[in-house]
Design a protein around this motif. Structure first.
Motif, PDB file in Angstrom:
ATOM      1  N   PHE A   1     -16.406  38.282  25.994  1.00 12.81           N
ATOM      2  CA  PHE A   1     -17.381  38.638  24.964  1.00 12.81           C
ATOM      3  C   PHE A   1     -16.721  38.723  23.586  1.00 12.81           C
ATOM      4  O   PHE A   1     -17.267  38.240  22.594  1.00 12.81           O
ATOM      5  CB  PHE A   1     -18.056  39.969  25.321  1.00 12.81           C
ATOM      6  N   ILE A   2     -15.557  39.331  23.491  1.00 14.85           N
ATOM      7  CA  ILE A   2     -14.855  39.470  22.204  1.00 14.85           C
ATOM      8  C   ILE A   2     -14.431  38.097  21.684  1.00 14.85           C
ATOM      9  O   ILE A   2     -14.600  37.798  20.504  1.00 14.85           O
ATOM     10  CB  ILE A   2     -13.654  40.421  22.342  1.00 14.85           C
ATOM     11  N   ILE A   3     -13.921  37.249  22.557  1.00 17.20           N
ATOM     12  CA  ILE A   3     -13.505  35.901  22.135  1.00 17.20           C
ATOM     13  C   ILE A   3     -14.711  35.109  21.673  1.00 17.20           C
ATOM     14  O   ILE A   3     -14.667  34.422  20.642  1.00 17.20           O
ATOM     15  CB  ILE A   3     -12.761  35.195  23.290  1.00 17.20           C
ATOM     16  N   THR A   4     -15.823  35.224  22.393  1.00 20.22           N
ATOM     17  CA  THR A   4     -17.050  34.518  21.991  1.00 20.22           C
ATOM     18  C   THR A   4     -17.547  35.055  20.650  1.00 20.22           C
ATOM     19  O   THR A   4     -17.970  34.284  19.778  1.00 20.22           O
ATOM     20  CB  THR A   4     -18.134  34.684  23.073  1.00 20.22           C
ATOM     21  N   LEU A   5     -17.514  36.352  20.450  1.00 24.06           N
ATOM     22  CA  LEU A   5     -17.965  36.964  19.199  1.00 24.06           C
ATOM     23  C   LEU A   5     -17.093  36.503  18.026  1.00 24.06           C
ATOM     24  O   LEU A   5     -17.605  36.184  16.942  1.00 24.06           O
ATOM     25  CB  LEU A   5     -17.947  38.493  19.321  1.00 24.06           C
ATOM     26  N   VAL A   6     -15.787  36.443  18.220  1.00 22.40           N
ATOM     27  CA  VAL A   6     -14.882  35.980  17.169  1.00 22.40           C
ATOM     28  C   VAL A   6     -15.181  34.520  16.844  1.00 22.40           C
ATOM     29  O   VAL A   6     -15.236  34.115  15.673  1.00 22.40           O
ATOM     30  CB  VAL A   6     -13.402  36.178  17.588  1.00 22.40           C
ATOM     31  N   PHE A   7     -15.392  33.699  17.857  1.00 18.71           N
ATOM     32  CA  PHE A   7     -15.690  32.284  17.662  1.00 18.71           C
ATOM     33  C   PHE A   7     -16.994  32.111  16.884  1.00 18.71           C
ATOM     34  O   PHE A   7     -17.089  31.297  15.962  1.00 18.71           O
ATOM     35  CB  PHE A   7     -15.764  31.564  19.019  1.00 18.71           C
ATOM     36  N   VAL A   8     -18.019  32.880  17.205  1.00 20.21           N
ATOM     37  CA  VAL A   8     -19.307  32.810  16.509  1.00 20.21           C
ATOM     38  C   VAL A   8     -19.143  33.248  15.058  1.00 20.21           C
ATOM     39  O   VAL A   8     -19.701  32.625  14.138  1.00 20.21           O
ATOM     40  CB  VAL A   8     -20.364  33.654  17.247  1.00 20.21           C
ATOM     41  N   CYS A   9     -18.363  34.290  14.811  1.00 20.08           N
ATOM     42  CA  CYS A   9     -18.140  34.749  13.427  1.00 20.08           C
ATOM     43  C   CYS A   9     -17.396  33.699  12.602  1.00 20.08           C
ATOM     44  O   CYS A   9     -17.740  33.444  11.443  1.00 20.08           O
ATOM     45  CB  CYS A   9     -17.375  36.073  13.429  1.00 20.08           C
ATOM     46  N   VAL A  10     -16.383  33.082  13.200  1.00 23.09           N
ATOM     47  CA  VAL A  10     -15.633  32.038  12.488  1.00 23.09           C
ATOM     48  C   VAL A  10     -16.537  30.849  12.204  1.00 23.09           C
ATOM     49  O   VAL A  10     -16.533  30.285  11.110  1.00 23.09           O
ATOM     50  CB  VAL A  10     -14.380  31.625  13.296  1.00 23.09           C
ATOM     51  N   ALA A  11     -17.356  30.455  13.164  1.00 21.56           N
ATOM     52  CA  ALA A  11     -18.263  29.325  12.976  1.00 21.56           C
ATOM     53  C   ALA A  11     -19.306  29.638  11.901  1.00 21.56           C
ATOM     54  O   ALA A  11     -19.638  28.797  11.058  1.00 21.56           O
ATOM     55  CB  ALA A  11     -18.934  28.967  14.299  1.00 21.56           C
ATOM     56  N   ALA A  12     -19.828  30.870  11.904  1.00 16.86           N
ATOM     57  CA  ALA A  12     -20.826  31.255  10.904  1.00 16.86           C
ATOM     58  C   ALA A  12     -20.200  31.283   9.507  1.00 16.86           C
ATOM     59  O   ALA A  12     -20.811  30.836   8.522  1.00 16.86           O
ATOM     60  CB  ALA A  12     -21.412  32.618  11.251  1.00 16.86           C
ATOM     61  N   THR A  13     -18.984  31.784   9.392  1.00 18.71           N
ATOM     62  CA  THR A  13     -18.294  31.817   8.096  1.00 18.71           C
ATOM     63  C   THR A  13     -18.024  30.406   7.598  1.00 18.71           C
ATOM     64  O   THR A  13     -18.259  30.090   6.414  1.00 18.71           O
ATOM     65  CB  THR A  13     -16.976  32.594   8.206  1.00 18.71           C
ATOM     66  N   ALA A  14     -17.545  29.532   8.469  1.00 18.88           N
ATOM     67  CA  ALA A  14     -17.274  28.148   8.072  1.00 18.88           C
ATOM     68  C   ALA A  14     -18.558  27.441   7.669  1.00 18.88           C
ATOM     69  O   ALA A  14     -18.598  26.698   6.677  1.00 18.88           O
ATOM     70  CB  ALA A  14     -16.586  27.407   9.211  1.00 18.88           C
ATOM     71  N   GLY A  15     -19.626  27.680   8.407  1.00 17.46           N
ATOM     72  CA  GLY A  15     -20.911  27.064   8.063  1.00 17.46           C
ATOM     73  C   GLY A  15     -21.424  27.537   6.712  1.00 17.46           C
ATOM     74  O   GLY A  15     -21.956  26.760   5.915  1.00 17.46           O
ATOM     75  N   THR A  16     -21.265  28.819   6.447  1.00 13.95           N
ATOM     76  CA  THR A  16     -21.706  29.368   5.155  1.00 13.95           C
ATOM     77  C   THR A  16     -20.895  28.776   4.009  1.00 13.95           C
ATOM     78  O   THR A  16     -21.453  28.415   2.966  1.00 13.95           O
ATOM     79  CB  THR A  16     -21.564  30.902   5.159  1.00 13.95           C
ATOM     80  N   ILE A  17     -19.597  28.657   4.187  1.00 11.76           N
ATOM     81  CA  ILE A  17     -18.742  28.087   3.135  1.00 11.76           C
ATOM     82  C   ILE A  17     -19.124  26.639   2.887  1.00 11.76           C
ATOM     83  O   ILE A  17     -19.248  26.203   1.734  1.00 11.76           O
ATOM     84  CB  ILE A  17     -17.253  28.228   3.527  1.00 11.76           C
ATOM     85  N   LEU A  18     -19.319  25.872   3.941  1.00 10.91           N
ATOM     86  CA  LEU A  18     -19.712  24.465   3.764  1.00 10.91           C
ATOM     87  C   LEU A  18     -21.072  24.349   3.091  1.00 10.91           C
ATOM     88  O   LEU A  18     -21.292  23.478   2.254  1.00 10.91           O
ATOM     89  CB  LEU A  18     -19.714  23.751   5.115  1.00 10.91           C
ATOM     90  N   TYR A  19     -22.007  25.209   3.472  1.00 14.30           N
ATOM     91  CA  TYR A  19     -23.336  25.161   2.869  1.00 14.30           C
ATOM     92  C   TYR A  19     -23.270  25.485   1.374  1.00 14.30           C
ATOM     93  O   TYR A  19     -23.896  24.825   0.557  1.00 14.30           O
ATOM     94  CB  TYR A  19     -24.266  26.135   3.578  1.00 14.30           C
ATOM     95  N   LEU A  20     -22.516  26.492   1.003  1.00 13.35           N
ATOM     96  CA  LEU A  20     -22.450  26.889  -0.407  1.00 13.35           C
ATOM     97  C   LEU A  20     -21.673  25.891  -1.257  1.00 13.35           C
ATOM     98  O   LEU A  20     -21.916  25.768  -2.457  1.00 13.35           O
ATOM     99  CB  LEU A  20     -21.822  28.283  -0.530  1.00 13.35           C
ATOM    100  N   ASN A  21     -20.712  25.181  -0.668  1.00 16.74           N
ATOM    101  CA  ASN A  21     -19.910  24.238  -1.432  1.00 16.74           C
ATOM    102  C   ASN A  21     -20.444  22.820  -1.390  1.00 16.74           C
ATOM    103  O   ASN A  21     -19.860  21.924  -1.985  1.00 16.74           O
ATOM    104  CB  ASN A  21     -18.460  24.240  -0.928  1.00 16.74           C
ATOM    105  N   SER A  22     -21.541  22.600  -0.667  1.00 16.41           N
ATOM    106  CA  SER A  22     -22.069  21.233  -0.594  1.00 16.41           C
ATOM    107  C   SER A  22     -22.621  20.840  -1.966  1.00 16.41           C
ATOM    108  O   SER A  22     -23.164  21.655  -2.710  1.00 16.41           O
ATOM    109  CB  SER A  22     -23.148  21.141   0.467  1.00 16.41           C
ATOM    110  N   HIS A  23     -22.455  19.577  -2.286  1.00 17.99           N
ATOM    111  CA  HIS A  23     -22.914  19.080  -3.578  1.00 17.99           C
ATOM    112  C   HIS A  23     -24.406  18.772  -3.489  1.00 17.99           C
ATOM    113  O   HIS A  23     -24.820  17.864  -2.776  1.00 17.99           O
ATOM    114  CB  HIS A  23     -22.143  17.823  -3.971  1.00 17.99           C
ATOM    115  N   LYS A  24     -25.176  19.517  -4.183  1.00 21.50           N
ATOM    116  CA  LYS A  24     -26.609  19.290  -4.217  1.00 21.50           C
ATOM    117  C   LYS A  24     -26.934  18.440  -5.433  1.00 21.50           C
ATOM    118  O   LYS A  24     -26.450  18.690  -6.527  1.00 21.50           O
ATOM    119  CB  LYS A  24     -27.363  20.617  -4.296  1.00 21.50           C
ATOM    120  N   VAL A  25     -27.740  17.431  -5.224  1.00 24.87           N
ATOM    121  CA  VAL A  25     -28.138  16.546  -6.311  1.00 24.87           C
ATOM    122  C   VAL A  25     -29.311  17.200  -7.022  1.00 24.87           C
ATOM    123  O   VAL A  25     -30.327  17.532  -6.396  1.00 24.87           O
ATOM    124  CB  VAL A  25     -28.533  15.162  -5.767  1.00 24.87           C
TER     125      VAL A  25
END
Length: 124
Positions: free
Chosen positions: A4-28
């Motif tokens: 459960f802890i490993i899965t929770l850490v993996f989900v948090c890392v994935a959510a953080t990476a997704g948020t960073i990619l979303y905010l840094n994406s170049h919007k036209v």
């Protein structure tokens, strides 16, 4: 529990990476639509502008009796204070040689070696 802890850490890392990619994406940005502005039609016609032409200046006549004033002596005390108070020293001559445009690269290198040897010998 460990899974459960490993899965929770993996989900948090994935959510953080997704948020960073979303905010840094170049919007036209959307294309700009030209806005046509209409000029208001005046109710009353405006009076025509009047143009004022200046009178031409008459050339100045200088009489032959006129005497030119003598030029005032210009002193530069600030420049005199910038001059060195003492005669040039070997160190200042070496510095002048190093920064001179006429000094070749080989001469500069030899002078630097000589200065290094002199300073290491004297413990400076």
């Amino acid at each position: 529990m460990k899974t459960f802890i490993i899965t929770l850490v993996f989900v948090c890392v994935a959510a953080t990476a997704g948020t960073i990619l979303y905010l840094n994406s170049h919007k036209v940005p959307p294309p700009l639509v030209p806005v046509a502005e209409s000029s208001p039609t005046p109710a009353e016609p405006t009076p025509p502008e009047t143009i004022v032409v200046p009178k031409p200046e008459q050339p100045r006549v200088i009489s032959e009796k006129a005497v030119e004033p003598a030029p005032a002596p210009v002193s530069t005390p600030a420049l005199e204070s910038l001059k060195p108070a003492t005669a040039s020293t070997p160190h200042s001559k070496a510095g002048d040689t190093l920064v001179s445009a006429q000094t070749s690269y080989g001469d500069r290198w030899a002078l630097l070696k000589k200065l290094k040897k002199l300073y290491t010998k004297n413990g400076l």
